[in-house]
Design a protein around this motif. Structure first.
Motif, PDB file in Angstrom:
ATOM      1  N   ALA A   1       0.820  -1.321   0.058  1.00 45.01           N
ATOM      2  CA  ALA A   1      -0.021   0.096  -0.168  1.00 45.01           C
ATOM      3  C   ALA A   1       0.934   1.256  -0.185  1.00 45.01           C
ATOM      4  CB  ALA A   1      -0.948  -0.049   1.294  1.00 45.01           C
ATOM      5  N   VAL A   2       1.858   0.997   0.726  1.00 43.98           N
ATOM      6  CA  VAL A   2       2.851   2.397   0.861  1.00 43.98           C
ATOM      7  C   VAL A   2       3.503   2.706  -0.527  1.00 43.98           C
ATOM      8  CG1 VAL A   2       4.968   3.388   1.907  1.00 43.98           C
ATOM      9  CG2 VAL A   2       3.259   2.173   3.138  1.00 43.98           C
ATOM     10  N   ARG A   3       3.945   1.405  -1.200  1.00 46.57           N
ATOM     11  CA  ARG A   3       4.361   1.368  -2.540  1.00 46.57           C
ATOM     12  C   ARG A   3       3.611   2.145  -3.610  1.00 46.57           C
ATOM     13  NH1 ARG A   3       9.538   0.506  -5.463  1.00 46.57           N
ATOM     14  NH2 ARG A   3       8.682   1.405  -7.555  1.00 46.57           N
TER      15      ARG A   3
ATOM     16  N   ALA B   1       7.211   7.108  -8.529  1.00 49.32           N
ATOM     17  CA  ALA B   1       8.545   6.661  -7.992  1.00 49.32           C
ATOM     18  C   ALA B   1       9.069   5.672  -8.846  1.00 49.32           C
ATOM     19  CB  ALA B   1       8.183   5.822  -6.668  1.00 49.32           C
ATOM     20  N   LEU B   2      10.257   5.534  -9.002  1.00 52.24           N
ATOM     21  CA  LEU B   2      10.851   4.630 -10.191  1.00 52.24           C
ATOM     22  C   LEU B   2      11.244   3.119  -9.449  1.00 52.24           C
ATOM     23  CD1 LEU B   2      13.213   7.374 -11.620  1.00 52.24           C
ATOM     24  CD2 LEU B   2      11.110   6.349 -12.734  1.00 52.24           C
ATOM     25  N   GLU B   3      11.092   2.197 -10.298  1.00 51.29           N
ATOM     26  CA  GLU B   3      11.595   0.980  -9.722  1.00 51.29           C
ATOM     27  C   GLU B   3      13.046   0.531 -10.789  1.00 51.29           C
ATOM     28  OE1 GLU B   3      10.103  -3.657  -9.944  1.00 51.29           O
ATOM     29  OE2 GLU B   3       8.787  -2.197 -10.153  1.00 51.29           O
TER      30      GLU B   3
ATOM     31  N   ASP C   1       6.307   5.111 -15.907  1.00 50.47           N
ATOM     32  CA  ASP C   1       5.236   4.465 -16.978  1.00 50.47           C
ATOM     33  C   ASP C   1       5.731   3.829 -18.016  1.00 50.47           C
ATOM     34  OD1 ASP C   1       3.231   5.356 -14.864  1.00 50.47           O
ATOM     35  OD2 ASP C   1       2.724   6.949 -15.817  1.00 50.47           O
ATOM     36  N   SER C   2       6.879   4.592 -18.764  1.00 49.15           N
ATOM     37  CA  SER C   2       7.536   4.111 -19.824  1.00 49.15           C
ATOM     38  C   SER C   2       8.270   2.673 -19.777  1.00 49.15           C
ATOM     39  CB  SER C   2       8.270   5.151 -20.571  1.00 49.15           C
ATOM     40  OG  SER C   2       7.949   6.401 -20.869  1.00 49.15           O
ATOM     41  N   LEU C   3       8.909   2.737 -18.615  1.00 50.94           N
ATOM     42  CA  LEU C   3       9.544   1.509 -18.330  1.00 50.94           C
ATOM     43  C   LEU C   3       8.511   0.286 -17.899  1.00 50.94           C
ATOM     44  CD1 LEU C   3      12.460   2.837 -15.903  1.00 50.94           C
ATOM     45  CD2 LEU C   3      12.891   2.093 -18.313  1.00 50.94           C
TER      46      LEU C   3
ATOM     47  N   LEU D   1      12.610   8.416  -5.524  1.00 54.73           N
ATOM     48  CA  LEU D   1      11.430   8.009  -4.507  1.00 54.73           C
ATOM     49  C   LEU D   1      10.122   8.796  -4.693  1.00 54.73           C
ATOM     50  CD1 LEU D   1      13.785   7.346  -1.480  1.00 54.73           C
ATOM     51  CD2 LEU D   1      12.923   5.669  -3.260  1.00 54.73           C
ATOM     52  N   ALA D   2      10.261   9.904  -5.275  1.00 56.17           N
ATOM     53  CA  ALA D   2       9.107  10.876  -5.463  1.00 56.17           C
ATOM     54  C   ALA D   2       8.573  11.257  -4.294  1.00 56.17           C
ATOM     55  CB  ALA D   2       7.935  10.030  -6.474  1.00 56.17           C
TER      56      ALA D   2
END
Length: 1040
Positions: free
Chosen positions: A630-632, A640-642, A733-735, A779-780
């Motif tokens: 939920a936090v993620r 936020a980037l993965e 979103d692109s990744l 981390l946004a």
């Protein structure tokens, strides 16, 4: 107290000097720092009591031989204020800061005595007296005062290089001895051979510099412009200021200056400045702060796009081949010379270099550093060793810098010598903790066990109310963090993050605190670690081990039981007892419902007979994962980037034998722990920033420069994907969309390339930045800091002190102000970069050791599958998933032959190469063509290229343009990671849909409210009346 005046001649702009008068106060109560003294206040650092004599160096000795005085064996050194100030003004800030650090270091038995403020030790300068003569008189008079002040109980030895001074003062005062430094080392320290060798090396280097300056008139390089001219040129925009970064793959051709400071604010330059060739570098060394002058646009050049002999994986080669701003160095604003690891040439090479065998050109371990000329008579003895040298000068008349020998690290190829070389190259000192630091530590032995005090500092006791557990790598000893979660009677949940309370044991400005501040971080290497704190803290009393009571600083949130939204937060000091110390792998098994660890893990075996405790543990692990998702999902909504990094674990056997290289596999619990830590760091950042808006230590991640994404965009386009880099949300979103179902490695590589394009996150003081700059791009989050690892990061210790002061649970009189905190952040950032480089280089060292004793032609472990992730004009950059290795493979060799591939294998033949954006085509002379496209799988053979002068490197040779068939080449990737990713994406999508629905409903209601308030009245209204009047006013009545 006596008030006098001192006349100073200060240098100002345009080489002018200004006469300034300063008030000068002399006192009798200045502390001497001697334990033998019974009259002075014992304040601050003192000399040892068992000394046979005190050593006082004069100004010239301190300026020229400070490195010898840094030997910890030399004890009882009194550094006079007069000599220290001469270092500051004559040798610059860098050497002066080293001197200050040595004086503060408890490992060095030395003190600073402010002799110019002591009434009887100070002597005013006489009219017409030279500065050198006055300094010598001051130093000698202070020695006499010291001897008399201590009632003659200990002799004082003054060391100098001036023979006239020795003749003048040697027999003047009983108990005060004036001798040469060489005589002192030979007489008092005959067994300390290394100190005498270093002294001789420094003396010889100094003498040769003086001789060269007198004899050689020819200029190899232009002179540097004066500092005043450089500063004026930077302000006017004529010159640009920046740090010189040499391309390690083309050290003789390419260097870049990244612009910084005032000189780049008013420029339209959007890229680095290229410095082409060593002549344009003008004696600047990698890391120096320089001033550059741009060349005319007609002389601008571009980067070279070909692989070279030491091509590696660090954004090497040509990502953009167009012309870029090019310049030349006109001056050095700050030298950043350090210790350099070098290797001596062989005896045959030595004979070719020079007729004078004492002058040797040594080759640095780092490709970016030029050869260094040193004087030594030990060249033949040291040719098989790694040696440390320092640069002394680089005159315009010399092709190479001059330096001196410092010490020997060990034989080339020896594991300890190579590790020591990595540490020296990253300026990492790992000396044992001193007796003074260890004396501050508590004891914890079977005879005298350490225990917590229940009511200490009003701590909240969680030992009987909370199930606390930790999840860490296998074998982890420094456990910083633990978690708890429980259901509250109200139906809400309580999530707790509990962090080791290091500040309870490490008091501000203690010896341990100063050492931790200097180290700044724990250094992790492939086979070892060097702790920031003494072992009694890092592996015992601060480590949140299972089944023992520990002090902690906790953050606990009350969460809504249904939506998991945060209702309130609590910060404070606690006492905890961790019930379970789980490894990541065991926690993942429990999360997946696999109870095998109950049979294999001794800590969990009792649970097989206690179903209620087992159920409680399984519920806690599952609920923590649910909360983390939920936090993620909330961070994903913000962008936020993965990202993807390549982390390789070295499996070691006995006596440093390497059993295997295993890339780290992602698990769901990794993200569970990470999200809980990120949440704690975020909320602590908000708290300390609210309480201390001008002096909080936060961590920012600036947006990356768009040109760094060019290669990522090109690679993605080759697979039919479009990467949008306008924001972190667009990139994320692109990744997510750039996924090839038939080859999951594609998405991993694209994320890895995105990681490489990122700017480095860094610590900063909030008083030096605007609030808009606090944002963490990756981390946004609007505010972020590091709070969760105080055992291994000094920044976290500072944050703990800020947090405790903000909740009135700690003192606030020792907090750093904005200026001091910003300086500390710069130091920590530099040490973190060194730690990352050190870890990376040690992993590369063990990778080479793993393959070094294997036959590439017969050992199957040397042949594996690789993926093309970048194209150069003469070869490819490849990634090997099996070992997590990136490297270069040539398609055209130095003889001009190209690599031709067929069903029988690959061989070198005559032909040509044609490069396109997404592929490279090899054409044989006979007309046959072979294409290598981005993300193609090829078979490679791994072999090691050894070097006497540098570290060994991995070389890749393409043996087939087809994928390797062995199943061992593809590492096993846990399905749970992909399930986790899909689950997070599903939760994120659901949350986004719900949020959009709420926004649409709110917008519709707002429109209805606005319509009700501002809609037009039906029938006759004031509006219609005004419209009629307007129509009447427009009627033409002239003809009436």
């Amino acid at each position: 107290m006596l008030k006098t005046e001192r006349i100073l001649h200060l240098k100002v702009q345009r080489c002018r000097t200004v006469r300034a008068v300063r008030e000068h106060y002399l006192r009798e109560d200045v502390s001497c720092g001697s334990p033998l003294c019974t009259t002075c206040v014992r304040d601050g650092k003192l000399l040892s009591e068992e000394l046979t004599h005190y050593l006082v160096p004069d100004c010239q000795i301190l300026q020229d031989y400070q490195e010898v005085l840094e030997f910890p064996e030399l004890r009882g050194i009194i550094f006079l204020q007069t000599a220290c100030q001469s270092v500051q003004f004559q040798r610059g800030r860098r050497q002066y800061n080293r001197l200050r650090s040595m004086i503060r270091d408890p490992r060095h038995d030395c003190i600073l005595f402010p002799n110019e403020f002591q009434l009887h030790a100070y002597l005013p300068r006489e009219e017409g007296e030279s500065a050198e003569a006055w300094q010598t008189r001051c130093v000698y008079n202070s020695c006499v005062w010291y001897h008399q002040h201590c009632h003659g109980m200990v002799p004082v030895v003054m060391v100098t290089e001036d023979e006239e001074v020795v003749k003048t003062y040697s027999n003047e005062t009983a108990g005060v001895y004036v001798i040469s430094f060489k005589n002192y080392l030979e007489t008092f320290w005959p067994d300390l051979k290394s100190a005498l060798e270093l002294y001789e090396s420094l003396r010889q280097s100094r003498c040769e510099r003086e001789v060269e300056g007198r004899e050689k008139n020819g200029k190899e390089y232009p002179e540097h412009l004066p500092v005043e001219v450089l500063e004026a040129g930077i302000k006017s925009g004529r010159f640009k200021r920046g740090v010189l970064s040499v391309n390690k793959h083309r050290s003789q051709l390419e260097a870049f200056v990244r612009l910084q400071g005032f000189g780049c604010k008013s420029t339209d330059l959007q890229s680095d400045v290229l410095i082409h060739g060593t002549k344009s570098r003008n004696r600047a060394v990698h890391g120096d702060v320089v001033a550059v002058e741009l060349l005319p646009k007609s002389e601008w050049k571009g980067r070279i796009g070909a692989l070279c002999e030491n091509e590696g994986d660090d954004r090497a080669g040509d990502s953009q081949s167009e012309v870029m701003p090019t310049g030349r160095v006109v001056g050095v604003l700050q030298r950043n010379w350090r210790d350099y690891v070098v290797t001596f040439p062989t005896y045959e090479e030595t004979q070719k270099q020079s007729k004078n065998v004492q002058k040797i050109l040594v080759t640095p371990w780092d490709y970016r550093i030029p050869k260094i000329r040193i004087s030594t008579q030990q060249a033949s003895v040291l040719q098989d060793y790694r040696v440390v040298v320092r640069i002394d000068s680089w005159e315009s008349t010399s092709l190479y810098p001059n330096g001196h020998f410092v010490r020997v690290l060990g034989r080339i190829g020896d594991i300890e010598a190579e590790i020591a070389a990595i540490l020296v190259e990253n300026s990492i000192s790992v000396n044992p903790f001193s007796e003074a630091q260890l004396a501050e530590m508590p004891t914890n032995t079977p005879d005298c066990p350490w225990t917590v005090e229940k009511d200490e500092d009003g701590r909240l006791d969680l030992r009987k109310t909370h199930l606390v557990l930790s999840i860490d790598p296998v074998g982890c000893e420094d456990v910083d963090d633990a978690l708890s979660i429980r259901a509250l009677p109200s139906g809400c949940l309580e999530l707790g993050v509990h962090i080791a309370d290091v500040t309870h044991f490490v008091r501000p400005n203690s010896y341990t605190d100063m050492e931790a501040r200097a180290r700044a971080t724990t250094y992790y290497l492939a086979d070892r670690r060097y702790d920031m704190l003494p072992p009694i803290l890092s592996a015992d009393l601060c480590s949140l081990l299972g089944g023992v009571d520990r002090y902690a600083v906790s953050v606990m949130w009350e969460l809504d039981g249904r939506t998991l939204d945060i209702r309130k937060v609590w910060y404070g000091r606690t006492i905890i007892r961790s019930s379970y110390k789980l490894s990541y792998e065991v926690a993942q098994q429990l999360l997946d419902g696999d109870l095998e660890p109950l049979n294999t893990d001794p800590e969990l075996q009792p649970l097989s007979e206690d179903p209620s405790r087992l159920e409680q543990l399984l519920w806690a692990v599952g609920k923590l994962t649910e909360v983390a998702r939920a936090v993620r999902s909330q961070r994903d909504l913000s962008g936020a980037l993965e990202l993807e990094g390549v982390e390789v674990r070295v499996q070691l056997g006995e006596e440093h034998s390497i059993d295997d290289l295993v890339p780290k596999q992602p698990l769901q619990v990794h993200e569970t722990i990470a999200e809980c830590m990120i949440l704690a760091n975020h909320w602590v950042a908000k708290k300390i920033c609210e309480s201390y808006p001008q002096q909080a230590l936060l961590r920012l991640h600036p947006p990356p420069r768009q040109e760094f994404f060019q290669e990522l965009k090109e690679c993605a386009q080759a697979q039919g994907f479009s990467i949008d880099t306008r924001s972190n949300k667009a990139l994320a979103d692109s990744l997510d969309k750039a996924n090839n179902p038939s080859d999951p490695i594609v998405n991993r590589l694209l994320r890895s390339m995105a990681t490489q394009a990122m700017s480095n996150a860094q610590y900063f003081s909030t008083g030096s930045y605007t609030e808009e700059e606090f944002y963490h791009y990756g981390l946004a989050l609007d505010k972020y800091t590091h709070f969760t690892s105080p055992i291994r990061r000094y920044a976290d210790i500072v944050v703990h002190r800020l947090l405790l002061a903000s909740i009135n649970k700690g003192p606030n009189d020792n907090l750093f102000g904005n200026r001091d905190l910003e300086e500390l952040c710069g130091h920590i950032n530099a040490r973190n970069r060194a730690a990352q480089n050190c870890q990376k280089q040690s992993t590369e060292l063990f990778q080479c050791m793993f393959f070094k004793d294997k036959d590439p032609d017969s050992d199957p472990r040397c042949t594996c599958d690789a993926i093309v992730y970048a194209i150069r004009t003469n070869g490819l950059l490849l990634f090997i998933p099996r070992y997590g290795i990136k490297g270069a493979a040539y398609l055209k060799n130095t003889e001009g032959l190209v690599l031709s591939c067929s069903e029988d294998g690959c061989h070198w033949t005559s032909g040509s190469i044609h490069r396109q954006p997404d592929r490279i085509i090899v054409t044989e002379q006979a007309g046959k063509s072979t294409s290598f496209c981005l993300f193609d799988h090829v078979t490679v053979r791994i072999h090691i290229q050894t070097s006497r002068f540098h570290s060994d490197t991995i070389r890749l040779e393409i043996t087939s343009n087809k994928p390797h068939k062995s199943p061992e080449d593809q590492p096993h990737v846990s399905n749970s990671h992909f399930v986790k990713t899909d689950l997070v994406r599903e939760v994120t999508q659901t949350a986004m849909e719900a949020q959009l629905a709420e926004l649409e409903a709110a917008a519709a209601q707002k429109a209805e409210d606005r319509h009700q308030e501002y809609r037009q009245t039906r029938g006759i209204s004031l509006y219609t009346l005004l419209e009629e009047l307007r129509d009447l006013a427009l009627l033409d009545v002239s003809g009436a």
